[in-house]
Design a protein around this motif. Structure first.
Motif, mmCIF file in Angstrom:
data_model
loop_
_atom_site.group_PDB
_atom_site.id
_atom_site.type_symbol
_atom_site.label_atom_id
_atom_site.label_comp_id
_atom_site.label_asym_id
_atom_site.label_seq_id
_atom_site.Cartn_x
_atom_site.Cartn_y
_atom_site.Cartn_z
ATOM 1 N N ALA A 1 -0.234 4.866 -9.002
ATOM 2 C CA ALA A 1 0.474 5.807 -8.135
ATOM 3 C C ALA A 1 -0.460 6.837 -7.514
ATOM 4 O O ALA A 1 -0.194 7.348 -6.417
ATOM 5 C CB ALA A 1 1.576 6.504 -8.920
ATOM 6 N N GLU A 2 -1.561 7.152 -8.201
ATOM 7 C CA GLU A 2 -2.490 8.165 -7.693
ATOM 8 C C GLU A 2 -3.528 7.589 -6.735
ATOM 9 O O GLU A 2 -4.303 8.335 -6.138
ATOM 10 C CB GLU A 2 -3.202 8.855 -8.865
ATOM 11 N N TRP A 3 -3.543 6.285 -6.592
ATOM 12 C CA TRP A 3 -4.523 5.638 -5.707
ATOM 13 C C TRP A 3 -4.084 5.736 -4.248
ATOM 14 O O TRP A 3 -2.889 5.679 -3.945
ATOM 15 C CB TRP A 3 -4.664 4.156 -6.056
ATOM 16 N N THR A 4 -5.041 5.837 -3.370
ATOM 17 C CA THR A 4 -4.812 5.583 -1.952
ATOM 18 C C THR A 4 -5.221 4.141 -1.696
ATOM 19 O O THR A 4 -6.405 3.805 -1.737
ATOM 20 C CB THR A 4 -5.645 6.532 -1.073
ATOM 21 N N TYR A 5 -4.245 3.281 -1.480
ATOM 22 C CA TYR A 5 -4.519 1.860 -1.319
ATOM 23 C C TYR A 5 -5.294 1.596 -0.027
ATOM 24 O O TYR A 5 -5.097 2.270 0.981
ATOM 25 C CB TYR A 5 -3.214 1.071 -1.273
ATOM 26 N N TRP A 6 -6.149 0.577 -0.093
ATOM 27 C CA TRP A 6 -6.882 0.116 1.085
ATOM 28 C C TRP A 6 -5.903 -0.394 2.139
ATOM 29 O O TRP A 6 -5.931 0.028 3.292
ATOM 30 C CB TRP A 6 -7.863 -0.970 0.651
ATOM 31 N N GLY A 7 -5.058 -1.352 1.790
ATOM 32 C CA GLY A 7 -3.984 -1.806 2.646
ATOM 33 C C GLY A 7 -4.400 -2.464 3.950
ATOM 34 O O GLY A 7 -3.636 -2.458 4.925
ATOM 35 N N ARG A 8 -5.599 -3.046 3.979
ATOM 36 C CA ARG A 8 -6.128 -3.681 5.192
ATOM 37 C C ARG A 8 -6.761 -5.014 4.789
ATOM 38 O O ARG A 8 -6.872 -5.330 3.604
ATOM 39 C CB ARG A 8 -7.181 -2.766 5.839
ATOM 40 N N PRO A 9 -7.205 -5.825 5.757
ATOM 41 C CA PRO A 9 -7.957 -7.022 5.391
ATOM 42 C C PRO A 9 -9.200 -6.637 4.587
ATOM 43 O O PRO A 9 -9.842 -5.616 4.868
ATOM 44 C CB PRO A 9 -8.342 -7.641 6.738
ATOM 45 N N VAL A 10 -9.527 -7.443 3.601
ATOM 46 C CA VAL A 10 -10.660 -7.162 2.710
ATOM 47 C C VAL A 10 -11.851 -8.012 3.147
ATOM 48 O O VAL A 10 -11.763 -9.250 3.160
ATOM 49 C CB VAL A 10 -10.296 -7.466 1.245
ATOM 50 N N PRO A 11 -12.977 -7.397 3.500
ATOM 51 C CA PRO A 11 -14.141 -8.173 3.936
ATOM 52 C C PRO A 11 -14.878 -8.783 2.751
ATOM 53 O O PRO A 11 -14.578 -8.501 1.586
ATOM 54 C CB PRO A 11 -15.007 -7.115 4.632
ATOM 55 N N GLY A 12 -15.858 -9.618 3.051
ATOM 56 C CA GLY A 12 -16.711 -10.166 2.008
ATOM 57 C C GLY A 12 -17.544 -9.074 1.359
ATOM 58 O O GLY A 12 -17.658 -7.955 1.875
ATOM 59 N N ALA B 1 0.822 -1.217 0.000
ATOM 60 C CA ALA B 1 0.000 0.000 0.000
ATOM 61 C C ALA B 1 0.854 1.265 0.000
ATOM 62 O O ALA B 1 0.434 2.301 -0.516
ATOM 63 C CB ALA B 1 -0.923 -0.009 1.216
ATOM 64 N N ALA B 2 2.045 1.175 0.577
ATOM 65 C CA ALA B 2 2.921 2.347 0.631
ATOM 66 C C ALA B 2 3.728 2.519 -0.651
ATOM 67 O O ALA B 2 3.876 3.639 -1.159
ATOM 68 C CB ALA B 2 3.870 2.225 1.826
ATOM 69 N N THR B 3 4.250 1.414 -1.187
ATOM 70 C CA THR B 3 5.093 1.512 -2.384
ATOM 71 C C THR B 3 4.281 1.586 -3.664
ATOM 72 O O THR B 3 4.696 2.212 -4.636
ATOM 73 C CB THR B 3 6.052 0.318 -2.459
ATOM 74 N N LYS B 4 3.135 0.924 -3.705
ATOM 75 C CA LYS B 4 2.183 0.944 -4.821
ATOM 76 C C LYS B 4 2.805 0.373 -6.105
ATOM 77 O O LYS B 4 3.982 0.039 -6.156
ATOM 78 C CB LYS B 4 1.656 2.359 -5.082
ATOM 79 N N ARG B 5 2.003 0.271 -7.106
ATOM 80 C CA ARG B 5 2.439 -0.054 -8.463
ATOM 81 C C ARG B 5 2.365 1.241 -9.268
ATOM 82 O O ARG B 5 1.452 2.044 -9.053
ATOM 83 C CB ARG B 5 1.552 -1.142 -9.062
ATOM 84 N N ALA B 6 3.285 1.423 -10.188
ATOM 85 C CA ALA B 6 3.362 2.692 -10.919
ATOM 86 C C ALA B 6 2.036 3.070 -11.564
ATOM 87 O O ALA B 6 1.645 4.249 -11.577
ATOM 88 C CB ALA B 6 4.460 2.619 -11.971
ATOM 89 N N ALA B 7 1.320 2.057 -12.074
ATOM 90 C CA ALA B 7 0.044 2.338 -12.748
ATOM 91 C C ALA B 7 -1.009 2.884 -11.796
ATOM 92 O O ALA B 7 -1.979 3.518 -12.227
ATOM 93 C CB ALA B 7 -0.474 1.061 -13.418
#
Length: 233
Positions: A36-47, A28-34
């Protein structure tokens, strides 16, 4: 858990597995270049899906730049593109794409979950991580019990993780436990249908091991077993 919404909130706060916590937050911190503008969720993903679903689809775990980025199961990666297109094709989703939370997507009678809720390195949770996460799936199965009629499991990993969760949730899983196969269909003694389908991984979809029609047929079979009815257009 009083309801699925409460369960989902607790899942998103989980920090039980140090390796998974470190990995999901690093991605979530390093991201993928494509992205880069996203704020990643970076947490467990619920159903994801309605709380009165009669069909539960079980995958493996969120993708590092898919669900770990968007916060929704099978959203933001090519596996999700294939799955949601097929769900739409058979009348189980309101639109053929799942891009981000809040994009208007609805599922009809279907909920999507996974036995591991954090993105794992190399898409490979350890057995300890899988077993630690099982309690969430057990609770989800218990909360869905009043309406749940069928479970469609994508892939052997999910199948092996789902069987003990079903047993812990009070379902009569047969002994010996049924083996995974694409097209497997087992009806438990309490009437619950358990079905298998190859996972919608790129390895399977790119090689033709799982074709769009094979996936649609698996979804149709599961929907019939669950008596899911798509809304009138």
């Amino acid at each position: 858990m009083a309801d699925l919404a409460a369960l989902d909130r607790r899942i998103t706060d989980c920090r039980a597995c140090p390796r998974l916590v470190a990995w999901r937050e690093e991605v979530a911190a390093t991201k993928r270049a494509a992205y880069a503008e996203w704020t990643y969720w970076g947490r467990p993903v619920p159903g994801f899906g309605p709380p009165d679903a009669s069909l539960l689809i079980v995958g493996l775990a969120p993708a590092a730049h898919g669900g770990n980025r968007t916060g929704r199961m099978f959203t933001g990666d090519r596996s999700g593109d294939v799955l949601y297109q097929a769900l739409y094709d058979v009348g189980l989703a309101s639109q053929p794409t799942s891009v981000a939370v809040g994009d208007g997507l609805e599922l009809y009678g279907v909920r999507i979950t996974a036995p591991v809720h954090c993105a794992p390195p190399d898409n490979r949770p350890t057995p300890v991580e899988r077993d630690t996460c099982r309690a969430w799936l057990v609770d989800e199965l218990r909360l869905l019990r009043p309406t749940l009629r069928a479970v469609l499991v994508l892939g052997a990993y999910g199948w092996q993780a789902t069987l003990p969760a079903l047993a812990e949730a009070g379902r009569p899983v047969p002994r010996p436990r049924p083996a995974f196969a694409h097209g497997a269909h087992v009806r438990l003694a309490d009437g619950l249908h358990l079905l298998g389908c190859y996972h919608v991984s790129q390895r399977n979809t790119f090689t033709g091991r799982l074709t769009p029609e094979m996936l649609r047929e698996s979804l149709r079979t599961a929907a019939r077993a669950a008596a899911v009815e798509a809304p009138d257009p």
